[in-house]
Design an enzyme around this catalytic site. Structure first.
Site, PDB file in Angstrom:
ATOM      1  CB  SER A   1      -7.932  39.470 -52.884  1.00 32.46           C
ATOM      2  OG  SER A   1      -7.779  38.318 -53.668  1.00 32.46           O
TER       3      SER A   1
HETATM    4  C1  LIG Z   1      -8.374  34.666 -54.430  1.00 34.40           C
HETATM    5  S1  LIG Z   1      -9.151  34.172 -55.875  1.00 34.40           S
HETATM    6  C2  LIG Z   1      -8.699  35.456 -57.020  1.00 34.40           C
HETATM    7  C3  LIG Z   1      -9.370  36.783 -56.826  1.00 34.40           C
HETATM    8  C4  LIG Z   1      -9.461  37.567 -58.097  1.00 34.40           C
HETATM    9  N1  LIG Z   1      -8.195  38.041 -58.580  1.00 34.40           N
HETATM   10  C5  LIG Z   1     -10.475  38.690 -57.989  1.00 34.40           C
HETATM   11  O1  LIG Z   1     -10.152  39.846 -58.338  1.00 34.40           O
HETATM   12  O2  LIG Z   1     -11.611  38.410 -57.615  1.00 34.40           O
HETATM   13  C6  LIG Z   1      -8.131  32.836 -56.466  1.00 34.40           C
HETATM   14  C7  LIG Z   1      -8.615  32.272 -57.797  1.00 34.40           C
HETATM   15  O3  LIG Z   1      -7.592  31.481 -58.360  1.00 34.40           O
HETATM   16  C8  LIG Z   1      -8.228  30.459 -59.104  1.00 34.40           C
HETATM   17  N2  LIG Z   1      -7.266  29.395 -59.419  1.00 34.40           N
HETATM   18  C9  LIG Z   1      -6.826  28.397 -58.600  1.00 34.40           C
HETATM   19  N3  LIG Z   1      -5.967  27.609 -59.263  1.00 34.40           N
HETATM   20  C10 LIG Z   1      -5.861  28.124 -60.522  1.00 34.40           C
HETATM   21  C11 LIG Z   1      -5.128  27.735 -61.668  1.00 34.40           C
HETATM   22  N4  LIG Z   1      -4.351  26.643 -61.681  1.00 34.40           N
HETATM   23  N5  LIG Z   1      -5.257  28.483 -62.798  1.00 34.40           N
HETATM   24  C12 LIG Z   1      -6.058  29.580 -62.813  1.00 34.40           C
HETATM   25  N6  LIG Z   1      -6.790  29.967 -61.753  1.00 34.40           N
HETATM   26  C13 LIG Z   1      -6.694  29.266 -60.620  1.00 34.40           C
HETATM   27  C14 LIG Z   1      -9.352  30.028 -58.188  1.00 34.40           C
HETATM   28  O4  LIG Z   1     -10.345  29.293 -58.889  1.00 34.40           O
HETATM   29  C15 LIG Z   1      -9.842  31.379 -57.657  1.00 34.40           C
HETATM   30  O5  LIG Z   1     -10.883  31.895 -58.428  1.00 34.40           O
END
Ligand SMILES: C[S@@+](CC[C@H](N)C(=O)[O-])C[C@H]1O[C@@H](n2cnc3c(N)ncnc32)[C@H](O)[C@@H]1O
Length: 319
Positions: free
Chosen positions: A23
């Site tokens: 992000s």
């Molecule tokens: C914007 S990214 C997060 C960025 C992260 N916090 C970082 O520091 O790099 C969103 C993440 O949420 C994950 N995600 C989506 N649905 C999810 C779920 N139901 N449970 C856990 N993770 C999930 C995606 O696979 C993705 O890796």
């Protein structure tokens, strides 16, 4: 972007759906500010992605106080390895559906989601301590933009409430991705013939033009189960479609005039979607056009409630 199409797309080009990213640092910083973490507190993060945000939390709180859940196995493994390389091996990286939280480590002092949602999971409320803070990007299907909200859990642990803070755009929690309806599913030849014709004096700019405009976010809070699709401009008019996401399959199309004069519109189905937008806009105007700091969310046993002015006035829509 660090992953497309849940890992199915390989190579250097873009895929169809962006499924993971690091992000923007400004957004990460703002959400950590809202989370108000203090040394020694335990945090659950949903959406590990690269592991960077978990690494920041671990550096501040101690790695053993951080649990992070990632739905994608390959991403979870890569983040675990990255955290280990930084000497943060004690972070608990769980591969699973973050909608369920991670009960084994509960209760947490703080919960932060780094993926967007429009339905708040009860499990997060159950797994956060009374007085704890939960920061999530929360939005509707009306716009791809969410707003971060910082919810404080009540003393009896049965509800959480807080104000919206910033407009953001996150990848959605996998199970809550916005499916865009296909044009032909909605706009059948028969419905075109039966659609009611009307006009509107409202302009695109003051209502739903900008993904980053507060007006579109607020109208989305009031016009439930509806999505907006922009068409290419033709002959000085910009067609914008509103499609109901409920079973009724209602639609509306406004041919916004570029010269700002009254625009023609068509509406079909049980819902009159543009009428709903006009009513929502009038309501927002009557309230003095409240922005994020004056709008907020409460989650409790009965569901999700949106409000203006610290809960004094509840928005007239059930979520
Ligand atoms: C914007 S990214 C997060 C960025 C992260 N916090 C970082 O520091 O790099 C969103 C993440 O949420 C994950 N995600 C989506 N649905 C999810 C779920 N139901 N449970 C856990 N993770 C999930 C995606 O696979 C993705 O890796």
């Amino acid at each position: 972007m660090t992953q497309w199409d849940d890992g199915e797309h390989l190579g250097v080009g873009q895929g169809v759906v962006a499924s993971s990213s690091a992000s923007a640092p400004s957004v990460v910083a703002a959400m950590l500010r809202d989370l108000e973490v203090h040394p020694g507190q335990s945090v659950l993060e949903i959406g590990t992605g690269t592991g960077w945000n978990a690494g920041l939390l671990a550096s501040r709180l101690g790695a053993e106080n951080v649990t992070t859940v990632e739905v994608d196995k390959a991403l979870a493994e890569a983040a675990r390895a990255a955290l280990e390389r930084q000497g943060l091996k004690a972070v608990t990286v769980v591969c699973g559906d973050g909608f369920q939280g991670h009960p084994a480590g509960a209760p947490y002092d703080r919960i932060i989601a780094t993926c967007g949602l429009h339905t708040f999971p009860r499990t997060w409320l159950e797994q956060c301590r009374p007085g704890g803070v939960i920061v999530v990007p929360w939005g509707t299907r009306f716009t791809p933009t969410e707003a971060t909200v910082a919810l404080t859990v009540s003393e009896n642990g049965r509800s959480a409430t807080g104000k919206f803070t910033e407009l953001v755009q996150f990848m959605s929690l996998r199970a809550q991705r916005r499916g865009m309806p296909g044009y032909t599913d909605y706009v059948t030849a028969e419905s075109r013939e039966k659609a009611a014709r009307g006009v509107t004096a409202l302009t695109l700019e003051e209502t739903i033009a900008g993904e980053w405009e507060i007006s579109r976010f607020v109208l989305g809070l009031l016009v439930a189960d509806c999505t907006v699709i922009f068409d290419e401009p033709q002959d000085g008019r910009r067609p914008v479609w509103l499609c109901s996401l409920a079973d009724d399959r209602s639609w509306a199309c406004v041919l916004f005039r570029e010269d700002g004069q009254e625009s023609t519109l068509y509406q079909y189905g049980d819902r009159r979607l543009w009428d709903e937008v006009e009513a929502a806009y009038a309501w927002w105007r009557e309230q003095g056009r409240p922005g994020l700091g004056r709008l907020g969310l409460t989650v409790d046993d009965a569901g999700q409630h949106l409000w203006v002015e610290s809960g004094q006035r509840v928005l007239p829509v059930a979520w």
